[in-house]
Scaffold this motif. Structure first.
Motif, PDB file in Angstrom:
ATOM      1  N   GLU A 285      33.763 112.011   7.403  1.00 19.72           N
ATOM      2  CA  GLU A 285      32.503 111.793   8.143  1.00 19.72           C
ATOM      3  C   GLU A 285      32.810 110.760   9.213  1.00 19.72           C
ATOM      4  N   ARG A 286      32.692 111.112  10.456  1.00 18.35           N
ATOM      5  CA  ARG A 286      33.136 110.223  11.535  1.00 18.35           C
ATOM      6  C   ARG A 286      32.504 108.838  11.508  1.00 18.35           C
ATOM      7  N   GLU A 287      31.184 108.774  11.260  1.00 20.85           N
ATOM      8  CA  GLU A 287      30.475 107.490  11.353  1.00 20.85           C
ATOM      9  C   GLU A 287      30.899 106.534  10.236  1.00 20.85           C
ATOM     10  N   ASN A 288      31.436 107.091   9.170  1.00 17.99           N
ATOM     11  CA  ASN A 288      31.727 106.251   8.019  1.00 17.99           C
ATOM     12  C   ASN A 288      33.201 106.326   7.619  1.00 17.99           C
ATOM     13  N   GLU A 289      34.068 106.706   8.561  1.00 12.17           N
ATOM     14  CA  GLU A 289      35.452 106.964   8.142  1.00 12.17           C
ATOM     15  C   GLU A 289      36.201 105.664   7.836  1.00 12.17           C
ATOM     16  N   LEU A 290      37.141 105.771   6.899  1.00  9.03           N
ATOM     17  CA  LEU A 290      37.965 104.625   6.532  1.00  9.03           C
ATOM     18  C   LEU A 290      39.188 104.608   7.443  1.00  9.03           C
ATOM     19  N   VAL A 291      39.273 103.546   8.240  1.00  5.41           N
ATOM     20  CA  VAL A 291      40.447 103.362   9.105  1.00  5.41           C
ATOM     21  C   VAL A 291      41.091 102.059   8.633  1.00  5.41           C
ATOM     22  N   HIS A 292      41.718 102.151   7.481  1.00  5.98           N
ATOM     23  CA  HIS A 292      42.284 100.982   6.809  1.00  5.98           C
ATOM     24  C   HIS A 292      43.770 101.212   6.564  1.00  5.98           C
ATOM     25  N   TRP A 293      44.507 100.123   6.281  1.00 10.10           N
ATOM     26  CA  TRP A 293      45.881 100.310   5.780  1.00 10.10           C
ATOM     27  C   TRP A 293      45.811 101.044   4.441  1.00 10.10           C
ATOM     28  N   CYS A 294      44.877 100.656   3.580  1.00  9.51           N
ATOM     29  CA  CYS A 294      44.835 101.241   2.230  1.00  9.51           C
ATOM     30  C   CYS A 294      44.464 102.722   2.241  1.00  9.51           C
ATOM     31  N   HIS A 295      43.498 103.095   3.057  1.00  9.24           N
ATOM     32  CA  HIS A 295      43.070 104.499   3.137  1.00  9.24           C
ATOM     33  C   HIS A 295      42.967 104.875   4.602  1.00  9.24           C
ATOM     34  N   GLY A 296      43.791 105.805   5.034  1.00  8.10           N
ATOM     35  CA  GLY A 296      43.652 106.293   6.403  1.00  8.10           C
ATOM     36  C   GLY A 296      44.847 106.001   7.291  1.00  8.10           C
ATOM     37  N   ALA A 297      44.649 106.280   8.578  1.00 10.42           N
ATOM     38  CA  ALA A 297      45.742 106.269   9.554  1.00 10.42           C
ATOM     39  C   ALA A 297      46.557 104.969   9.603  1.00 10.42           C
ATOM     40  N   PRO A 298      45.924 103.781   9.536  1.00 13.47           N
ATOM     41  CA  PRO A 298      46.750 102.573   9.684  1.00 13.47           C
ATOM     42  C   PRO A 298      47.786 102.370   8.569  1.00 13.47           C
ATOM     43  N   GLY A 299      47.644 103.056   7.458  1.00 16.17           N
ATOM     44  CA  GLY A 299      48.665 102.963   6.405  1.00 16.17           C
ATOM     45  C   GLY A 299      49.587 104.169   6.419  1.00 16.17           C
ATOM     46  N   ILE A 300      49.011 105.339   6.725  1.00 19.49           N
ATOM     47  CA  ILE A 300      49.816 106.574   6.728  1.00 19.49           C
ATOM     48  C   ILE A 300      50.815 106.549   7.890  1.00 19.49           C
ATOM     49  N   ALA A 301      50.497 105.767   8.937  1.00 24.29           N
ATOM     50  CA  ALA A 301      51.411 105.630  10.082  1.00 24.29           C
ATOM     51  C   ALA A 301      52.829 105.256   9.634  1.00 24.29           C
ATOM     52  N   TYR A 302      52.949 104.461   8.577  1.00 20.99           N
ATOM     53  CA  TYR A 302      54.278 103.991   8.154  1.00 20.99           C
ATOM     54  C   TYR A 302      55.134 105.130   7.614  1.00 20.99           C
ATOM     55  N   LEU A 303      54.484 106.104   6.975  1.00 19.06           N
ATOM     56  CA  LEU A 303      55.257 107.277   6.527  1.00 19.06           C
ATOM     57  C   LEU A 303      55.823 108.015   7.739  1.00 19.06           C
ATOM     58  N   PHE A 304      54.966 108.230   8.741  1.00 16.33           N
ATOM     59  CA  PHE A 304      55.451 109.008   9.888  1.00 16.33           C
ATOM     60  C   PHE A 304      56.460 108.207  10.719  1.00 16.33           C
ATOM     61  N   ALA A 305      56.334 106.895  10.688  1.00 17.97           N
ATOM     62  CA  ALA A 305      57.353 106.064  11.341  1.00 17.97           C
ATOM     63  C   ALA A 305      58.698 106.285  10.651  1.00 17.97           C
ATOM     64  N   LYS A 306      58.665 106.261   9.326  1.00 17.15           N
ATOM     65  CA  LYS A 306      59.915 106.460   8.569  1.00 17.15           C
ATOM     66  C   LYS A 306      60.459 107.870   8.828  1.00 17.15           C
ATOM     67  N   ALA A 307      59.548 108.852   8.823  1.00 15.07           N
ATOM     68  CA  ALA A 307      59.980 110.239   9.054  1.00 15.07           C
ATOM     69  C   ALA A 307      60.638 110.356  10.430  1.00 15.07           C
ATOM     70  N   TYR A 308      60.079 109.659  11.411  1.00 17.38           N
ATOM     71  CA  TYR A 308      60.653 109.695  12.762  1.00 17.38           C
ATOM     72  C   TYR A 308      62.029 109.020  12.778  1.00 17.38           C
ATOM     73  N   LEU A 309      62.114 107.858  12.140  1.00 20.01           N
ATOM     74  CA  LEU A 309      63.386 107.126  12.166  1.00 20.01           C
ATOM     75  C   LEU A 309      64.499 107.908  11.472  1.00 20.01           C
ATOM     76  N   VAL A 310      64.131 108.639  10.404  1.00 23.92           N
ATOM     77  CA  VAL A 310      65.161 109.392   9.676  1.00 23.92           C
ATOM     78  C   VAL A 310      65.513 110.684  10.430  1.00 23.92           C
ATOM     79  N   SER A 311      64.497 111.400  10.928  1.00 20.88           N
ATOM     80  CA  SER A 311      64.759 112.741  11.483  1.00 20.88           C
ATOM     81  C   SER A 311      64.889 112.751  13.003  1.00 20.88           C
ATOM     82  N   LYS A 312      64.330 111.719  13.650  1.00 24.24           N
ATOM     83  CA  LYS A 312      64.255 111.649  15.132  1.00 24.24           C
ATOM     84  C   LYS A 312      63.391 112.760  15.734  1.00 24.24           C
ATOM     85  N   LYS A 313      62.591 113.425  14.896  1.00 20.69           N
ATOM     86  CA  LYS A 313      61.744 114.492  15.435  1.00 20.69           C
ATOM     87  C   LYS A 313      60.515 113.896  16.122  1.00 20.69           C
ATOM     88  N   PRO A 314      60.244 114.282  17.382  1.00 16.40           N
ATOM     89  CA  PRO A 314      59.162 113.637  18.135  1.00 16.40           C
ATOM     90  C   PRO A 314      57.773 113.851  17.542  1.00 16.40           C
TER      91      PRO A 314
END
Ligand code: GSH
Length: 418
Positions: A285-314
């Motif tokens: 729900e856009r008005e109530n979305e969780l944008v936190h390290w614990c739940h949501g993009a600010p924490g999931i970003a670290y997985l994709f950072a790692k995936a990028y560093l390992v695979s170099k896929k853009p």
């Protein structure tokens, strides 16, 4: 836009120059005064034999690195490692030792709790890991004692279902244990687990995820739950479990590595406009979305950072950049200054993106978030903290962030190496 969860971000975006006035001379006194405030607010520690009954030390140590005084010890250690605070190094390390020693005693003498012995952010493994770092920084050869206690816990978390609530996530499960080992390896510049130990923990995570995905008939290979909930985010969820498997990818069989990549791609497909719901299958729900390290993009970003560093896929870097855009829009959180669901946790995404791209825009954004933390708008409009000293919800994590803002080339979300 101002919402229930975040303040409106009214800052102009980067126009080619960083903020003046956020240099060492301005930030260092803020760091020092915040540390003094944290130290004044600490609960009594108790000590020696008093801790035997898990009295004072027991309660101040409850909550582990997340909200107990062990997290404050980590913050003091982090500050002591910065050349900018070389003059206070010994004093901070001595305070860190006093705090972490109380927590170690509480671990030893408190009620034996099978559920949190091997826990990283909420229990014993985290305490032993931070004690190792503090002792090592003090130049003490007996750092090997807490280190051997940490190592011994490898056997505790080896059985596939060692915890009823779920054995794999970051706070109490195996991903946390692996994460602690990664932090120790990086900061001590030595491997702390043997290849056989690493393989066995990774194998247990893989077996557990395969079994769960099969039982629940998931259309992808690895899934997990924590207290019956299929979380996706950094706290308790799929993303930090996969991040740890990628961090140790060289220890996995090629066929298992393939399953991890399939799961990373599956999680990438669950994106809903730059964010992920806390649980698998939910609609945001856009008005109530969780944008936190614990739940949501600010924490999931670290997985994709790692995936990028390992695979170099853009595509992984692009996903990370989208996480950063949403965080810039909605990351001025009303839940406080912390790193779990607060403004400093949001700002760490910009420091991550700076390290991935070298683009100064991200330092500027982190500076703006730091500036916001000291505004009247934030002070008046953010929630009252349960514990100002907590590493994850209170100001200890904020102090780590302010230090890292001064040295962005080495910045890292506390205890969460990428
Ligand atoms: N006890 C917390 C604090 O003092 O800061 C607040 C609890 C909290 O915000 N929890 C996070 C969350 O996202 C997860 S760690 N809660 C769900 C929500 O906000 O809807």
């Amino acid at each position: 836009m101002d919402t229930k969860r975040c303040f409106a971000n009214r800052f102009d975006d980067y126009q080619g120059s960083l903020l003046a006035g956020q240099c060492e001379e301005a930030v260092a006194p803020l760091v020092t005064s915040t540390i003094e405030r944290i130290l004044q607010e600490l609960p009594p520690l108790g000590g020696g034999a008093e801790a035997r009954g898990a009295t004072a030390a027991g309660s101040s140590c409850q909550g582990g690195l997340y909200s107990g005084v062990a997290g404050v010890a980590y913050m003091l250690y982090h500050v002591s490692q910065s050349p900018l605070f070389a003059g206070a190094r010994e004093r901070y390390l001595r305070s860190a030792k006093r705090l972490i020693d109380a927590c170690s005693r509480s671990e030893e003498w408190g009620e034996p709790d099978a559920d949190t012995r091997a826990a990283f952010l909420l229990g014993g493994a985290g305490v032993h890991a931070v004690a190792t770092l503090v002792y090592h920084a003090l130049g003490r050869s007996d750092y090997v004692q807490p280190l051997s206690k940490f190592r011994a816990l490898c056997a505790v978390c080896a059985p596939v279902s060692f915890l009823e609530c779920g054995s794999d996530e970051l706070f109490v499960g195996r991903a946390g244990y692996l994460c602690a080992a990664l932090v120790l390896k990086q900061k001590l510049a030595q491997e702390v687990l043997t290849p056989a130990q690493i393989k066995s923990i990774c194998q247990a995570i893989l077996d557990s995820g395969k079994q769960y995905a099969l039982k629940k008939r998931k259309p992808f290979p690895l899934m997990y739950s924590y207290y019956g909930t299929e979380y996706l985010g950094a706290a308790h969820g799929l993303s930090s479990i996969l991040q740890m498997l990628l961090s140790y990818h060289e220890h996995l069989k090629p066929s298992d590595r393939e399953l991890v990549w399939q799961s990373v791609d599956f999680l990438m497909e669950q994106e809903q406009n730059c964010n992920w719901p806390p649980e698998l299958g939910e609609t945001i729900e856009r008005e109530n979305e969780l944008v936190h390290w614990c739940h949501g993009a600010p924490g999931i970003a670290y997985l994709f950072a790692k995936a990028y560093l390992v695979s170099k896929k853009p595509q992984y870097l692009d996903t990370c950049i989208r996480c950063g855009e949403l965080t810039w829009q909605k990351g001025l959180l009303k839940k406080g200054p912390g790193i779990c669901h607060g403004v400093a946790g949001s700002a760490y995404v910009f420091l991550l993106l700076y390290r991935l791209t070298g683009n100064s825009k991200y330092i500027y954004r982190a500076q703006r978030f730091a500036q916001f933390l000291f505004t009247e708008e934030f002070k008046a409009g953010s929630r009252v903290l349960e514990s100002i000293y907590s590493l994850y919800e209170g100001f200890s994590g904020t102090v780590c962030f302010l230090i890292d803002l001064l040295q962005p080339n080495q910045a890292e979300f506390p205890l969460f190496s990428v």
